[in-house]
Scaffold this motif. Structure first.
Motif, mmCIF file in Angstrom:
data_model
loop_
_atom_site.group_PDB
_atom_site.id
_atom_site.type_symbol
_atom_site.label_atom_id
_atom_site.label_comp_id
_atom_site.label_asym_id
_atom_site.label_seq_id
_atom_site.Cartn_x
_atom_site.Cartn_y
_atom_site.Cartn_z
ATOM 1 N N SER A 31 0.828 -1.207 0.000
ATOM 2 C CA SER A 31 0.000 0.000 0.000
ATOM 3 C C SER A 31 0.863 1.258 0.000
ATOM 4 N N LEU A 32 1.922 1.269 0.819
ATOM 5 C CA LEU A 32 2.806 2.426 0.863
ATOM 6 C C LEU A 32 3.584 2.601 -0.441
ATOM 7 N N LEU A 33 3.989 1.476 -1.031
ATOM 8 C CA LEU A 33 4.683 1.548 -2.315
ATOM 9 C C LEU A 33 3.767 2.105 -3.395
ATOM 10 N N LEU A 34 2.527 1.668 -3.406
ATOM 11 C CA LEU A 34 1.554 2.188 -4.363
ATOM 12 C C LEU A 34 1.341 3.678 -4.157
ATOM 13 N N LEU A 35 1.205 4.097 -2.904
ATOM 14 C CA LEU A 35 1.024 5.518 -2.605
ATOM 15 C C LEU A 35 2.236 6.329 -3.041
ATOM 16 N N MET A 38 2.307 6.571 -6.914
ATOM 17 C CA MET A 38 1.255 7.470 -7.382
ATOM 18 C C MET A 38 1.587 8.923 -7.064
ATOM 19 N N SER A 39 2.128 9.173 -5.879
ATOM 20 C CA SER A 39 2.474 10.541 -5.480
ATOM 21 C C SER A 39 3.584 11.103 -6.365
ATOM 22 N N LEU A 40 4.613 10.292 -6.632
ATOM 23 C CA LEU A 40 5.702 10.742 -7.498
ATOM 24 C C LEU A 40 5.198 11.051 -8.898
ATOM 25 N N ALA A 41 4.307 10.209 -9.405
ATOM 26 C CA ALA A 41 3.758 10.442 -10.740
ATOM 27 C C ALA A 41 2.963 11.745 -10.781
ATOM 28 N N PHE A 42 2.131 11.992 -9.762
ATOM 29 C CA PHE A 42 1.326 13.218 -9.731
ATOM 30 C C PHE A 42 2.207 14.460 -9.618
ATOM 31 N N VAL A 43 3.208 14.413 -8.739
ATOM 32 C CA VAL A 43 4.085 15.571 -8.561
ATOM 33 C C VAL A 43 4.881 15.841 -9.835
ATOM 34 N N PHE A 44 5.399 14.792 -10.454
ATOM 35 C CA PHE A 44 6.179 14.971 -11.688
ATOM 36 C C PHE A 44 5.319 15.592 -12.791
ATOM 37 N N ASP A 56 -2.213 18.273 -18.422
ATOM 38 C CA ASP A 56 -1.761 17.648 -17.184
ATOM 39 C C ASP A 56 -2.782 16.642 -16.690
ATOM 40 N N PHE A 57 -4.044 17.007 -16.773
ATOM 41 C CA PHE A 57 -5.100 16.115 -16.303
ATOM 42 C C PHE A 57 -5.130 14.834 -17.125
ATOM 43 N N GLU A 58 -4.975 14.954 -18.432
ATOM 44 C CA GLU A 58 -4.946 13.772 -19.287
ATOM 45 C C GLU A 58 -3.754 12.886 -18.942
ATOM 46 N N ALA A 59 -2.597 13.504 -18.661
ATOM 47 C CA ALA A 59 -1.416 12.730 -18.288
ATOM 48 C C ALA A 59 -1.625 12.035 -16.945
ATOM 49 N N ALA A 60 -2.248 12.732 -15.986
ATOM 50 C CA ALA A 60 -2.521 12.130 -14.680
ATOM 51 C C ALA A 60 -3.496 10.966 -14.815
ATOM 52 N N ARG A 61 -4.493 11.137 -15.642
ATOM 53 C CA ARG A 61 -5.457 10.059 -15.846
ATOM 54 C C ARG A 61 -4.802 8.853 -16.504
ATOM 55 N N ALA A 62 -3.937 9.082 -17.479
ATOM 56 C CA ALA A 62 -3.223 7.973 -18.118
ATOM 57 C C ALA A 62 -2.324 7.255 -17.112
ATOM 58 N N ALA A 63 -1.662 8.036 -16.240
ATOM 59 C CA ALA A 63 -0.806 7.426 -15.219
ATOM 60 C C ALA A 63 -1.623 6.569 -14.273
ATOM 61 N N ILE A 64 -2.798 7.029 -13.896
ATOM 62 C CA ILE A 64 -3.667 6.266 -12.998
ATOM 63 C C ILE A 64 -4.069 4.949 -13.646
ATOM 64 N N TYR A 65 -4.436 4.991 -14.913
ATOM 65 C CA TYR A 65 -4.863 3.772 -15.603
ATOM 66 C C TYR A 65 -3.710 2.772 -15.718
ATOM 67 N N ILE A 66 -2.529 3.259 -16.099
ATOM 68 C CA ILE A 66 -1.381 2.363 -16.281
ATOM 69 C C ILE A 66 -0.977 1.715 -14.953
ATOM 70 N N ILE A 67 -0.885 2.535 -13.901
ATOM 71 C CA ILE A 67 -0.500 2.006 -12.594
ATOM 72 C C ILE A 67 -1.562 1.040 -12.078
ATOM 73 N N PHE A 68 -2.828 1.342 -12.306
ATOM 74 C CA PHE A 68 -3.915 0.469 -11.855
ATOM 75 C C PHE A 68 -3.788 -0.923 -12.453
ATOM 76 N N VAL A 69 -3.563 -0.999 -13.752
ATOM 77 C CA VAL A 69 -3.466 -2.302 -14.419
ATOM 78 C C VAL A 69 -2.191 -3.034 -14.000
ATOM 79 N N PHE A 70 -1.055 -2.339 -14.063
ATOM 80 C CA PHE A 70 0.217 -3.001 -13.766
ATOM 81 C C PHE A 70 0.300 -3.435 -12.307
ATOM 82 N N TYR A 71 -0.062 -2.547 -11.403
ATOM 83 C CA TYR A 71 0.012 -2.883 -9.986
ATOM 84 C C TYR A 71 -1.011 -3.960 -9.625
#
Length: 259
Positions: A31-35, A38-44, A56-71
């Motif tokens: 859980s902490l690794l996921l957080l 996700m935090s690093l991706a949002f800040v970057f 930026d919003f589109e990039a954040a949404r894409a990051a959420i989708y990719i991390i969701f599937v991979f994780y």
């Protein structure tokens, strides 16, 4: 053990609590690794322009989708981890519960609970992003906008969920087939199968279509709607993989009846 013949929801809840209680550090670390990811991706992403523009919003949404599937693949691979050695398999076998109850309990912990943890991680990661952006020495005064989580749902959400269901079912099956190093073995098997099907498909295309000068005109007037076909394949794959996984777990009943 022989008196347990009927499904009991209380036993399922107890099994869920037992799974979490047996390895709390593992779930906390994941859980902490996921957080953190996700935090690093949002800040970057936010640092690129210092505000949440549409890009930026589109990039954040894409990051959420990719991390969701991979994780999700990693999280699912940890299911039935007790079966990685003889002691763990014996412990799982001797639990006073039906196999379907053990199956559902693992599904709740490693699939449903993952979705809840991920949603919470997205919410907390956005708070961390706003805190980090507010304390950084930026070059100009900017407004720190929160991420509108309700706006994450779009046309790509269905495709993301389809990809998650399709891949996750294979990793769920792999967790039972290869309890030890499940993620690596399942990933290797999927890679080999994927390359095989791609190579086979290219060969068949050249043999059947590529050697002819004509082209198919059946759908020239109206484009083919591939979404129902995609979901039919996803649902069929999901049901088949989960059924095979349950049959694999059910095989231990043969040993249980001999005890």
């Amino acid at each position: 053990m022989n008196n347990i013949n009927n499904f009991n929801l209380k036993r399922v809840v107890s099994l869920c609590n037992m799974i979490i209680a047996e390895q709390p550090r593992v779930f906390m670390m994941l859980s902490l690794l996921l957080l953190g990811v996700m935090s690093l991706a949002f800040v970057f992403i936010n640092l690129s322009t210092y505000n949440y523009s549409s890009a930026d919003f589109e990039a954040a949404r894409a990051a959420i989708y990719i991390i969701f599937v991979f994780y999700g693949m990693i999280f699912t691979s940890l299911a039935f981890g007790k079966m990685r050695d003889k002691k763990g398999r014996t412990s799982l076998l001797m639990l006073p519960a039906l196999q379907i109850e053990k199956y559902i309990a693992n599904f709740i912990v490693y699939v449903i609970m993952y979705v809840v943890i991920f949603a919470l991680a997205v919410y907390l990661a956005d708070i961390i992003r706003m805190i980090v952006m507010s304390v950084l020495p930026l070059r100009a005064e900017v407004d720190i906008y929160p991420l509108q989580l309700s706006s994450l749902w779009c046309e790509d959400t269905a495709n993301t969920m389809a990809a998650y269901m399709f891949l996750q079912s294979f990793y769920w099956l792999g967790a039972l087939l290869w309890p030890h190093n499940s993620f690596i073995k399942t990933y290797s098997a999927l890679t080999i199968l994927g390359l095989f099907y791609i190579f086979t498909g290219m060969c068949l295309y050249k043999l059947i279509i590529g050697s002819h000068s004509y082209h198919l005109t059946m759908f020239d007037d109206e484009p083919l709607n591939t979404e129902p076909i995609m979901w039919a394949i996803v649902v069929a794959t999901f049901v088949i993989n989960y059924t095979i996984a349950y049959i694999r777990l059910k095989e231990t009943d043969v040993v249980q009846k001999l005890l």
